[in-house]
Design an enzyme around this catalytic site. Sequence first.
Site, PDB file in Angstrom:
ATOM      1  N   ASP A   1       9.350 -57.526  35.427  1.00 54.97           N
ATOM      2  CA  ASP A   1      10.487 -58.161  35.211  1.00 54.97           C
ATOM      3  C   ASP A   1      10.173 -59.355  34.229  1.00 54.97           C
ATOM      4  O   ASP A   1       9.015 -60.063  34.409  1.00 54.97           O
ATOM      5  CB  ASP A   1      10.894 -59.069  36.659  1.00 54.97           C
TER       6      ASP A   1
ATOM      7  N   ARG B   1      15.827 -55.755  31.816  1.00 55.38           N
ATOM      8  CA  ARG B   1      15.297 -54.400  31.651  1.00 55.38           C
ATOM      9  C   ARG B   1      16.366 -53.238  31.643  1.00 55.38           C
ATOM     10  O   ARG B   1      16.369 -52.539  30.786  1.00 55.38           O
ATOM     11  CB  ARG B   1      14.541 -54.168  33.124  1.00 55.38           C
TER      12      ARG B   1
ATOM     13  N   CYS C   1      18.244 -52.325  37.456  1.00 54.32           N
ATOM     14  CA  CYS C   1      17.252 -53.499  37.571  1.00 54.32           C
ATOM     15  C   CYS C   1      17.923 -54.570  38.614  1.00 54.32           C
ATOM     16  O   CYS C   1      19.003 -54.240  39.323  1.00 54.32           O
ATOM     17  CB  CYS C   1      16.639 -54.060  36.538  1.00 54.32           C
TER      18      CYS C   1
HETATM   19  P1  4NP Z   1      16.318 -57.961  35.199  1.00 52.72           P
HETATM   20  O1  4NP Z   1      15.691 -59.456  35.035  1.00 52.72           O
HETATM   21  O2  4NP Z   1      16.424 -57.695  36.673  1.00 52.72           O
HETATM   22  O3  4NP Z   1      15.391 -57.291  34.355  1.00 52.72           O
HETATM   23  O4  4NP Z   1      17.952 -58.140  34.557  1.00 52.72           O
HETATM   24  C1  4NP Z   1      16.188 -60.537  35.956  1.00 52.72           C
HETATM   25  C2  4NP Z   1      17.080 -61.193  35.414  1.00 52.72           C
HETATM   26  C3  4NP Z   1      17.481 -62.233  35.989  1.00 52.72           C
HETATM   27  C4  4NP Z   1      16.981 -62.638  37.457  1.00 52.72           C
HETATM   28  C5  4NP Z   1      15.605 -62.135  37.663  1.00 52.72           C
HETATM   29  C6  4NP Z   1      15.401 -60.970  36.924  1.00 52.72           C
HETATM   30  N1  4NP Z   1      17.346 -63.771  38.172  1.00 52.72           N
HETATM   31  O5  4NP Z   1      16.727 -64.219  38.903  1.00 52.72           O
HETATM   32  O6  4NP Z   1      18.262 -64.498  37.818  1.00 52.72           O
END
Ligand code: 4NP
Length: 151
Positions: free
Chosen positions: A123, A13, A7
């Site tokens: 997300d 995720r 991800c």
């Molecule tokens: P992930 O979610 O891609 O599912 O781990 C996110 C975690 C952090 C961020 C964005 C999405 N961020 O912008 O820090």
Amino acid sequence: MKILMVCLGNICRSPLAEGILQHKANKNNLNIEVDSAGTAAYHAGNLPDERSIEVANKYGIDLTNQRARQFGITDFQEFDVIYVMDAKNYNNILKLASTREDEQKVKLILNEIEPNSNSSVPDPYYGGKDGFENVYQMLDIASDKIISQLI
Ligand code: 4NP
């Protein structure tokens, strides 16, 4: 068989996807190793988001052995299949592929449930707990499908 879940941050995720699929593989005595990574490095070294840890715990899955890391091009050699959570992840990983074989390893995980739908696992980072429950349920169904194809 080695499977990588990808991800953006590798804290929401893909840690859930790793935990759920590894749990089901172990339960079915399948020789599958699951890992996860993010296209971005901002959270490298961190534990999964506490909301991912919490929803996984609710279903008997422990994510606290995981630490975030960034995807690297050597992952194309290391893994047999690379499941991405959304279309942006897909484009970012495809840009790093250097062969047709690399490209063919990259798949949108929800296409396992509905082939060619090209839909994304949303997300949940900026939302509430219900977003994490929703992500868990999607990944649970996708993982069941993956396991059923490997049995
Ligand atoms: P992930 O979610 O891609 O599912 O781990 C996110 C975690 C952090 C961020 C964005 C999405 N961020 O912008 O820090």
